[in-house]
Motif scaffolding. Structure first.
Motif, mmCIF file in Angstrom:
data_model
loop_
_atom_site.group_PDB
_atom_site.id
_atom_site.type_symbol
_atom_site.label_atom_id
_atom_site.label_comp_id
_atom_site.label_asym_id
_atom_site.label_seq_id
_atom_site.Cartn_x
_atom_site.Cartn_y
_atom_site.Cartn_z
ATOM 1 N N SER A 114 47.870 40.816 41.412
ATOM 2 C CA SER A 114 47.158 42.052 41.061
ATOM 3 C C SER A 114 48.083 43.258 41.122
ATOM 4 C CB SER A 114 45.970 42.265 42.006
ATOM 5 O OG SER A 114 45.087 41.186 41.910
ATOM 6 N N LEU A 115 48.888 43.347 42.191
ATOM 7 C CA LEU A 115 49.795 44.502 42.296
ATOM 8 C C LEU A 115 50.815 44.484 41.161
ATOM 9 C CD1 LEU A 115 48.487 44.776 45.152
ATOM 10 C CD2 LEU A 115 50.700 45.621 45.922
ATOM 11 N N ASN A 116 51.290 43.292 40.842
ATOM 12 C CA ASN A 116 52.291 43.200 39.765
ATOM 13 C C ASN A 116 51.706 43.664 38.436
ATOM 14 O OD1 ASN A 116 54.919 42.307 38.698
ATOM 15 N ND2 ASN A 116 53.638 40.838 37.591
ATOM 16 N N LEU A 117 50.555 43.112 38.079
ATOM 17 C CA LEU A 117 49.973 43.448 36.770
ATOM 18 C C LEU A 117 49.574 44.929 36.711
ATOM 19 C CD1 LEU A 117 49.375 41.916 34.159
ATOM 20 C CD2 LEU A 117 47.012 41.694 34.928
ATOM 21 N N ALA A 118 48.981 45.413 37.806
ATOM 22 C CA ALA A 118 48.565 46.823 37.829
ATOM 23 C C ALA A 118 49.777 47.750 37.705
ATOM 24 C CB ALA A 118 47.810 47.113 39.119
ATOM 25 N N ALA A 119 50.896 47.332 38.294
ATOM 26 C CA ALA A 119 52.115 48.159 38.211
ATOM 27 C C ALA A 119 52.686 48.130 36.789
ATOM 28 C CB ALA A 119 53.147 47.649 39.214
ATOM 29 N N VAL A 120 52.745 46.938 36.203
ATOM 30 C CA VAL A 120 53.314 46.808 34.859
ATOM 31 C C VAL A 120 52.502 47.626 33.852
ATOM 32 C CG1 VAL A 120 53.678 45.184 32.953
ATOM 33 C CG2 VAL A 120 54.340 44.548 35.270
ATOM 34 N N TRP A 121 51.177 47.574 33.990
ATOM 35 C CA TRP A 121 50.302 48.266 33.023
ATOM 36 C C TRP A 121 49.889 49.657 33.516
ATOM 37 C CZ3 TRP A 121 46.703 43.524 31.659
ATOM 38 C CH2 TRP A 121 47.408 42.662 30.813
ATOM 39 N N LYS A 122 50.428 50.092 34.646
ATOM 40 C CA LYS A 122 50.087 51.416 35.229
ATOM 41 C C LYS A 122 48.571 51.642 35.277
ATOM 42 C CE LYS A 122 54.239 54.252 34.382
ATOM 43 N NZ LYS A 122 54.754 53.962 35.718
ATOM 44 N N LEU A 123 47.871 50.702 35.876
ATOM 45 C CA LEU A 123 46.401 50.765 35.881
ATOM 46 C C LEU A 123 45.881 51.705 36.976
ATOM 47 C CD1 LEU A 123 45.586 46.992 35.261
ATOM 48 C CD2 LEU A 123 45.598 48.881 33.612
ATOM 49 N N PRO A 124 44.727 52.334 36.718
ATOM 50 C CA PRO A 124 44.149 53.279 37.688
ATOM 51 C C PRO A 124 43.427 52.566 38.832
ATOM 52 C CG PRO A 124 42.758 53.182 35.747
ATOM 53 C CD PRO A 124 43.929 52.283 35.462
ATOM 54 N N ALA A 166 54.613 47.185 48.750
ATOM 55 C CA ALA A 166 54.519 47.974 47.511
ATOM 56 C C ALA A 166 55.881 48.054 46.823
ATOM 57 C CB ALA A 166 54.015 49.380 47.828
ATOM 58 N N LYS A 167 56.935 48.067 47.629
ATOM 59 C CA LYS A 167 58.304 48.176 47.091
ATOM 60 C C LYS A 167 58.594 47.069 46.082
ATOM 61 C CE LYS A 167 61.608 50.444 50.116
ATOM 62 N NZ LYS A 167 60.785 50.927 51.233
ATOM 63 N N ALA A 168 58.094 45.872 46.384
ATOM 64 C CA ALA A 168 58.359 44.729 45.512
ATOM 65 C C ALA A 168 57.772 44.939 44.116
ATOM 66 C CB ALA A 168 57.769 43.459 46.133
ATOM 67 N N TYR A 169 56.813 45.833 44.014
ATOM 68 C CA TYR A 169 56.154 46.084 42.724
ATOM 69 C C TYR A 169 56.463 47.490 42.204
ATOM 70 C CZ TYR A 169 54.282 41.830 44.342
ATOM 71 O OH TYR A 169 54.220 40.555 44.817
ATOM 72 N N ASP A 170 57.385 48.164 42.900
ATOM 73 C CA ASP A 170 57.844 49.493 42.499
ATOM 74 C C ASP A 170 56.689 50.490 42.354
ATOM 75 O OD1 ASP A 170 59.741 51.352 41.918
ATOM 76 O OD2 ASP A 170 59.851 50.885 39.768
ATOM 77 N N ILE A 171 55.786 50.439 43.333
ATOM 78 C CA ILE A 171 54.685 51.425 43.359
ATOM 79 C C ILE A 171 54.701 52.098 44.736
ATOM 80 C CG2 ILE A 171 53.253 50.128 41.717
ATOM 81 C CD1 ILE A 171 51.504 49.227 44.112
ATOM 82 N N PRO A 172 54.072 53.265 44.894
ATOM 83 C CA PRO A 172 54.049 53.891 46.216
ATOM 84 C C PRO A 172 53.240 53.060 47.216
ATOM 85 C CG PRO A 172 53.312 55.435 44.497
ATOM 86 C CD PRO A 172 53.395 54.080 43.863
ATOM 87 N N GLY A 173 53.723 53.011 48.449
ATOM 88 C CA GLY A 173 53.000 52.328 49.529
ATOM 89 C C GLY A 173 53.028 53.218 50.760
#
Ligand SMILES: Cc1ncc(C[n+]2csc(CCOP(=O)(O)OP(=O)(O)O)c2C)c(N)n1
Length: 324
Positions: A156-166, A195-202
């Motif tokens: 979920s984190l991967n896909l949400a990060a790739v597609w920049k989902l809200p 979060a780092k693994a998916y390049d999103i803020p944590g």
């Protein structure tokens, strides 16, 4: 962050509602008045409350097996929730969902869920749905530290990060997955670093401080609405009660935690903490807080009365509204 007085009062009311509902649910389950398993979130009220206080009605949440608090914080009615956990026809799911499956789409409650980690992909799909529909609604996934070891968390984190989902991923880290201390089964000390693994803020958040939870969630929600993608929040908290109400019956003497640890966390009670903050900041008087407690007691008593006096669904309806 400047928070209006109405908002502060609303947050205190929500925390009191959760504390009252959960304490009563525990007592009713111990008295064998409720069918099925009941998981309560006493001690964890600030995370559900602070997160949902940052959402709009049209935003959505997914929840887990310990979901009563999330549902109350998103606007769930105590009477229909109580009726549901009693298995009565007047409950949110006509008494067929029970404690772990309460849903109200009109409030953006996509459902509690007994399958650990199942809410994350549902929230991710809900966020994608909002994008496709051209709406700026945000979805929050509530889950525990145990769920962060499931494949669904990583996918979920991967896909949400790739597609920049809200979507905002909210891990309520209460220290345990059932009877297993988190540290013995989890590769990291802090879930937020994943979060780092998916390049999103944590962010690590004090999960017993409702104001801090509200601040971090507001930022994450603003980011999501602006199309900048998901955030992972880790609310550090603790559950005062067992994993499931009545666990002593099958655990026997085999406790998995020291009572002194429980007592230490009780001293960090999120409600008392907020009350102290109100007194020190002078923003809200104790009379105003006490009025909320009295109103909540009445609302809860009415909810229990409503649930007790409601009818059970008829056996002939057992397959109605069942889709699988
Ligand atoms: C896929 C799946 N695996 C195992 C279980 C059994 N189970 C129910 S709750 C739970 C622990 C979950 O821990 P956590 O996600 O940290 O939530 P908490 O109970 O601490 O709030 C487990 C393993 C389950 N319901 N679903």
């Amino acid at each position: 962050m400047d928070i209006s007085k109405d908002k502060l009062l609303e947050m205190y009311r929500t925390m009191q509602k959760i504390r009252h509902f959960e304490s009563k649910a525990r007592d009713l389950a111990m008295a064998a008045e409720l069918p099925g398993f009941v998981h309560v979130s006493i001690g964890e009220e600030a995370s559900a409350t602070g997160v949902c206080a940052a959402l709009r009605k049209t935003d959505r949440i997914t929840s887990n097996h310990r979901g009563h608090g999330h549902l109350i914080a998103k606007g769930g009615r105590l009477d229909r929730m109580m009726a549901e956990i009693f298995g009565k026809r007047t409950g949110y799911c006509k008494g067929k969902g029970g404690s772990m499956h309460i849903v109200d789409y009109s409030l953006g409650i996509l459902g509690a869920n007994g399958i650990v980690g199942a809410g994350l992909p549902i929230a991710t799909g809900s966020a994608l749905g909002a994008v496709i529909a051209g709406k700026d609604d945000v979805t929050v996934a509530f889950f525990g530290d145990g769920a962060s070891n499931e494949g669904t968390f990583h996918e979920s984190l991967n896909l949400a990060a790739v597609w920049k989902l809200p979507v905002v991923f909210v891990c309520e880290n209460n220290g345990f997955g059932e009877f297993t201390p988190m540290a013995t089964v989890t590769s990291v000390k802090d879930i937020a670093v994943r979060a780092k693994a998916y390049d999103i803020p944590g962010h690590i958040v004090d999960g017993n401080d409702v104001l801090e939870v509200f601040r971090y969630t507001s930022e994450a929600v603003a980011r999501a609405r602006a199309g900048e993608g998901p955030t992972l929040l880790e609310c550090k908290t603790y559950r005062w009660e067992g994993h499931v109400v009545g666990e002593q019956a099958f655990l026997g003497d085999g406790s998995y935690r020291e009572q002194s640890e429980v007592e230490e966390w009780k001293r960090k009670c999120p409600l008392i903490r907020f009350e102290k903050w109100c007194a020190e900041s002078g923003k809200i008087s104790s009379a105003e807080l006490n009025k909320i407690i009295a109103e909540t007691e009445k609302e809860l008593a009415d909810a229990v009365e409503f649930a007790r006096s409601s009818e059970l669904p008829a056996p002939s309806e057992v397959t109605d509204d069942v889709y699988a």
